[in-house]
Design an enzyme around this catalytic site. Structure first.
Site, PDB file in Angstrom:
ATOM      1  N   LYS A  66       0.881  -1.219  -0.151  1.00 50.72           N
ATOM      2  CA  LYS A  66       0.397   0.393   0.381  1.00 50.72           C
ATOM      3  C   LYS A  66       0.859   1.073  -0.083  1.00 50.72           C
ATOM      4  CE  LYS A  66      -1.865   3.082   3.172  1.00 50.72           C
ATOM      5  NZ  LYS A  66      -1.556   4.023   2.613  1.00 50.72           N
ATOM      6  N   CYS A  75      13.963  11.641   6.049  1.00 45.34           N
ATOM      7  CA  CYS A  75      14.309  11.244   7.594  1.00 45.34           C
ATOM      8  C   CYS A  75      15.019  11.437   8.126  1.00 45.34           C
ATOM      9  CB  CYS A  75      13.084   9.884   8.444  1.00 45.34           C
ATOM     10  SG  CYS A  75      13.732   8.584   7.514  1.00 45.34           S
ATOM     11  N   GLU A 105       9.998   2.074   9.935  1.00 44.21           N
ATOM     12  CA  GLU A 105      11.741   3.189   9.899  1.00 44.21           C
ATOM     13  C   GLU A 105      10.799   4.744  10.300  1.00 44.21           C
ATOM     14  OE1 GLU A 105      13.918   5.935   7.940  1.00 44.21           O
ATOM     15  OE2 GLU A 105      13.289   4.426   6.556  1.00 44.21           O
ATOM     16  N   GLU A 136       9.673  17.195  13.823  1.00 49.52           N
ATOM     17  CA  GLU A 136      10.215  16.745  12.246  1.00 49.52           C
ATOM     18  C   GLU A 136       9.943  17.839  11.755  1.00 49.52           C
ATOM     19  OE1 GLU A 136      11.461  12.599   9.864  1.00 49.52           O
ATOM     20  OE2 GLU A 136       9.908  12.958  10.584  1.00 49.52           O
TER      21      GLU A 136
END
Length: 488
Positions: free
Chosen positions: A175, A284, A250, A382
């Site tokens: 997905k 990331c 992750e 972030e």
């Protein structure tokens, strides 16, 4: 004409689903595709196809050398379609085409070649210490893997999940992110020409809270892997844990990039710029907290800001472009929300606004902020965009304290010409990956995973083998054995 992106199940396109999700080109705001969200029946059909393919065993029982041939054909097909994939991915994500063509798509092909090589070298364990028995340990594929891939690097990261899961004989249902499904959908369609049995690789589309949740909860799914944001990762881990399904996630990062005063100055400037502004800053592993030792801080900040102002923001199809548009209007507003207000204590050094030369599209100027402290919002959350936060430090000990004062721990960067300093730094930093005197270098043989809120588990050769296979211990007597006779 707007393209309709469909599910791919058992080698066939499936267009059923709920009201389509709009897929927008971030460069101009135009609708480029519609994405019917897979309903529960479609998701269940995809899992059933993967389960049937696994149970029939054509793929998992295929001789390793034959499986290797198929994986290498997958890589060749990606290479052959590299220009097409780059065009699709650029239109969907806004990432400069030159970066996609030369990095992400090459990496996608390399993922399949790497795991083709890896499975040809896998070994089992044999224990012969007991004089009466031989015990060996073999690995078997786990079954059906649910793969949930992100929007920031769909081809590179989605292909890693596909290649690593199927290399060991599993089937999978992928997905992709509903924000960036186009390139990975085309890649999955390409793989059908490589010789994979039908049902080994299937694809469904939709939102995580609906399609993704249904996929994870399906009893035919054995393991789950996800790359994306930390809040979503928590939900996935919780759901998978309740169902006793192994999961790797992750997640986010707020990586420290430590510039010591004995560094190769020009290399450090180059590396820091690449570490935060590559891939439009949407990664990331970005070196988003740049820690500079006071002795070189003024010189470094001056050079870094000057170079940042020269970065070319533009059409992602233009080979001269360094940074294209961010993935969506919503994400652009998220990134801009971190620009410090006057009096906040943080100093805006450059950027901090939507790029004014564009009437349309999600273009943001590369931004640099000198943070008042590591506690500032720009250093703790972030941002996931072309947005660097600079922090000045005095001692090595202070650098390690600042680097570790984060809920994230994915990667870190260290710049120094002292091997003793580098060895101390790599030991002291709390991160799953430490890059020394280099920007991003991905060694597929080594594990890639984070500490703390940056995730659970890892990708990489042995790490993927451990996740996508089960261990089976087999014990055999060396010679006929005398057994106690009960009931005689």
């Amino acid at each position: 004409m707007t393209e309709l992106i469909t599910a791919l199940i058992d080698g066939e396109t499936v267009a059923t689903g709920d009201a389509p999700i709009a897929v927008i080109n971030p460069a101009d705001g135009n609708l480029i595709a519609e994405l019917p969200e897979a309903d529960g029946a479609t998701v269940d059909r995809a899992v059933a196809a993967a389960r049937r393919a696994f149970d029939e065993g054509t793929w998992r029982h295929m001789a390793v050398d034959k499986r290797q041939e198929v994986l290498r054909r997958c890589a060749d097909l990606i290479d052959g379609a590299a220009d097409e994939l780059a065009d699709i991915e650029t239109a969907n994500t806004g990432i400069p085409r030159s970066q996609l063509r030369n990095r992400s798509i090459r990496r996608a092909a390399d993922n399949f070649r790497f795991f083709a090589d890896y499975i040809g070298q896998s070994v089992g364990d044999l224990y012969e210490q007991n004089p009466d028995y031989l015990t060996f340990v073999r690995r078997e594929p786990v079954g059906v893997a649910a793969l949930i891939s992100p929007w920031n690097s769909p081809l590179a990261l989605g292909s890693m999940k596909i290649a690593s899961s199927i290399a060991f004989g599993n089937s999978c249902v992928l997905k992709p992110s509903e924000q960036a499904p186009l390139g990975i959908s085309r890649l999955v369609a390409l793989l059908g020409d490589a010789g994979l049995p039908e049902g080994v690789v299937n694809l469904v589309n939709g939102r995580g809270a609906t399609t993704g949740d249904r996929l994870i909860r399906n009893p035919g799914v054995d393991v789950v892997t996800f790359t994306g944001g930390t809040p979503t990762g928590r939900v996935i881990m919780r759901t998978a844990g309740e169902l006793l399904k192994p999961a790797t996630v992750e997640l986010g990062g707020k990586s420290a990039n430590i510039i010591f005063d004995d560094t190769d100055f020009e290399q450090a400037v180059d590396g820091a710029l690449l570490g935060i502004f590559t891939n439009n800053g949407q990664q990331c592993l970005a070196g988003s907290r740049i820690l500079v030792q006071r002795g070189i801080a003024d010189r470094f900040i001056e050079a870094f800001v000057a170079r940042t102002r020269n970065i070319r923001v533009g059409d992602p199809l233009d080979p001269a472009t360094d940074i294209g548009p961010l993935v969506s209007q919503r994400h652009m507003q998220h990134v801009l929300s971190f620009v410090p207000e006057a009096g906040s204590g943080d100093a805006l050094l450059t950027g901090g606004r939507r790029a004014p030369q564009f009437e349309r599209g999600c273009y943001v100027e590369p931004t640099v902020v000198l943070a008042s402290s590591n506690d500032a919002r720009v250093c703790q959350e972030e941002i996931f965009g072309p947005f660097a936060a600079l922090i000045v430090f005095d001692t090595d000990e202070e650098a390690y304290r600042i680097a570790n004062a984060s809920r994230f721990g994915l990667v870190s960067y260290v710049w120094s010409q002292s091997i003793a300093r580098i060895m101390e730094a790599q030991q002291r930093i709390e991160a799953g990956i430490v890059w020394c005197n280099t920007p991003m270098m991905r060694e597929l043989r080594a594990p890639f995973g984070g500490y703390k809120d940056s995730g659970v588990g890892a990708d990489g050769g042995a790490a993927c083998e451990a996740f996508y296979t089960r261990q089976k211990t087999v014990t055999i007597p060396r010679r006929p054995i005398a057994l106690r006779k009960l009931g005689v």
